[in-house]
Structures are given as structure tokens and as C-alpha cells.
Design an enzyme around this catalytic site. Structure first.
Site, short mmCIF file in Angstrom:
data_model
loop_
_atom_site.label_atom_id
_atom_site.label_comp_id
_atom_site.label_asym_id
_atom_site.label_seq_id
_atom_site.Cartn_x
_atom_site.Cartn_y
_atom_site.Cartn_z
N GLY A 12 34.40 42.48 25.97
CA GLY A 12 34.61 44.24 26.68
C GLY A 12 33.79 45.42 26.13
CB SER A 13 29.98 45.45 27.40
OG SER A 13 30.37 45.76 28.60
CG MET A 88 37.17 37.75 33.31
SD MET A 88 37.01 38.48 34.88
CE MET A 88 35.88 37.59 35.50
CG LEU A 91 46.32 41.07 37.37
CD1 LEU A 91 46.12 41.98 36.71
CD2 LEU A 91 48.04 40.81 35.68
CG HIS A 107 34.04 43.41 42.29
ND1 HIS A 107 34.45 42.51 41.25
CD2 HIS A 107 33.37 43.81 42.99
CE1 HIS A 107 33.98 41.35 41.91
NE2 HIS A 107 33.45 42.16 43.03
CG LEU A 142 40.82 39.31 43.96
CD1 LEU A 142 41.60 39.76 42.59
CD2 LEU A 142 39.84 38.39 44.00
#
Ligand code: GRF
Length: 186
Positions: A12-13, A88, A91, A107, A142
Site C-alpha cells: 500500500g505505498s 491485484m 474486476l 499502472h 484491462l
């Protein structure tokens, strides 16, 4: 003031950079950090920053069951914007349709180059002069939604996947908050 839910799967950086940016005159505030991975490092970091957290485990569940739980948990926080940050999971179109137009992702490549995984290895293998990162709207295609911001990063002699990833990540932490600010002000 826009309400932002951040979805994570790992450290979570990028989430930390976003939460730290959402203060003062920033036109958005974090209302939830949600992980699909129980115990993800980012959950403890979010709690330390005072942001409510949730976990929706995808393991042992169909994609539809997982997403139904994800939607219920997300909508309970009434977010205006969903920010994917190191999330990751792929969906489904139904999920994306529900939030399309208000769901962002970061991304680690200069899209449309290198959608998908292993972006740095692919840039190195191609002998590219630069890598980079992109913030885009999430659509069913995507990693190919409308681009909201990009940051090129030089590839240096002797770079490995890890050294390039580390250099790109520094820029991600600048690009994502700046792009979210502009998006929240639209
Ligand atoms: C980063 O490379 C980001 O571009 C990608 O996931 C990686 C880890 O992100 N989406 P974080 O440290 O979990 O925010």
C-alpha cells in the site's frame, strides 16, 4: 469534498501517498482502505494513519460472490471515487460498469505500452530508454482506460527490474496524488 475509497492487495505505498496528500485544501478525503488480502501490510499502515479499513477475502469464493461482498462493503462507505492502488484482482465488467467514470488505477508503465504484468522486465527486455507510470480511468479493457496522467522515468545502464521498479515507484507517489487532486476537482 469528495470521498475516496482505496483498494489495495499489498504494502500500500501508493495508498499511503494518497492518504498523506488528502489534507488541507485537497478536494478529497480518504473514507476507506479495503484489501482483498487479509493482513495485507497496507491495512496496518492505513489504521496508523487513522483511515477506516476493511478486508474482503477473495479466496475460496467465486468472482461474483467476492464482488457482491466488495460492492456492499464499498457502498457502505458511500465513496465518490474508487482508487485502485496495488490492487491485484481482475474486476468483472459488471463491477466496472457500476463505478466506471469514478474509478482510477495506477499502472507501472507508460500505457498503452505494457498493459498487464511484469512491465519493468518487458521495458528492459525491449531496450527501452525509459519506463514510467500511468494513472488511468478503469474500464473493461484491462489497463487501457482514458489516461489521466503519466510520468516517464529514465532507464539507466545496469538497471534491473528491481532498480527500475524502485525508481518508478517514487514517481507513482507523486503522480497519483496530483492526478487524484485534478480528478476530484473536475
Ligand atoms: C506498484 O508498482 C503499482 O504501480 C502497482 O502495484 C505496485 C505496488 O504498489 N499497481 P503499492 O506499493 O502496493 O502501492
Amino acid at each position: 469534498m469528495k470521498r475516496v475509497a482505496i483498494l489495495i492487495s499489498g504494502g500500500g505505498s501508493n495508498m499511503v501517498a494518497l492518504v498523506r496528500a488528502m489534507t488541507g485544501d485537497f478536494p478529497a478525503r480518504p473514507v476507506l482502505v479495503l484489501s482483498n488480502v487479509p493482513g495485507a501490510g497496507g491495512l496496518a499502515r492505513a489504521e496508523a494513519l487513522g483511515v477506516p479499513t476493511a478486508t474482503v477475502d477473495h479466496r475460496g469464493r467465486t468472482r461474483e460472490e467476492f464482488e457482491a461482498d466488495l460492492i456492499a462493503t464499498l457502498d457502505a462507505a458511500t465513496p465518490d471515487i474508487i482508487a485502485l492502488a496495488g490492487f491485484m484482482r481482475i474486476l468483472t465488467r459488471a463491477f466496472i460498469r457500476r463505478y466506471q467514470g469514478r474509478m482510477l488505477n495506477i499502472h507501472p508503465s507508460l500505457l498503452p505500452k505494457y498493459p498487464g504484468l511484469h512491465t519493468h522486465a518487458r521495458a528492459l527486455a525491449a531496450g527501452d530508454a525509459q519506463g514510467g507510470c500511468t494513472v488511468h480511468e478503469v474500464t473493461a479493457d484491462l489497463d487501457m482506460g482514458p489516461i489521466l496522467g503519466q510520468m516517464p522515468v529514465p532507464i539507466l545502464p545496469g538497471d534491473t527490474e528491481d532498480t527500475l521498479a524502485a525508481r518508478v515507484l517514487v514517481q507513482e507517489h507523486i503522480l497519483y496524488p496530483a492526478t487524484l487532486r485534478a480528478f476530484a476537482q473536475r
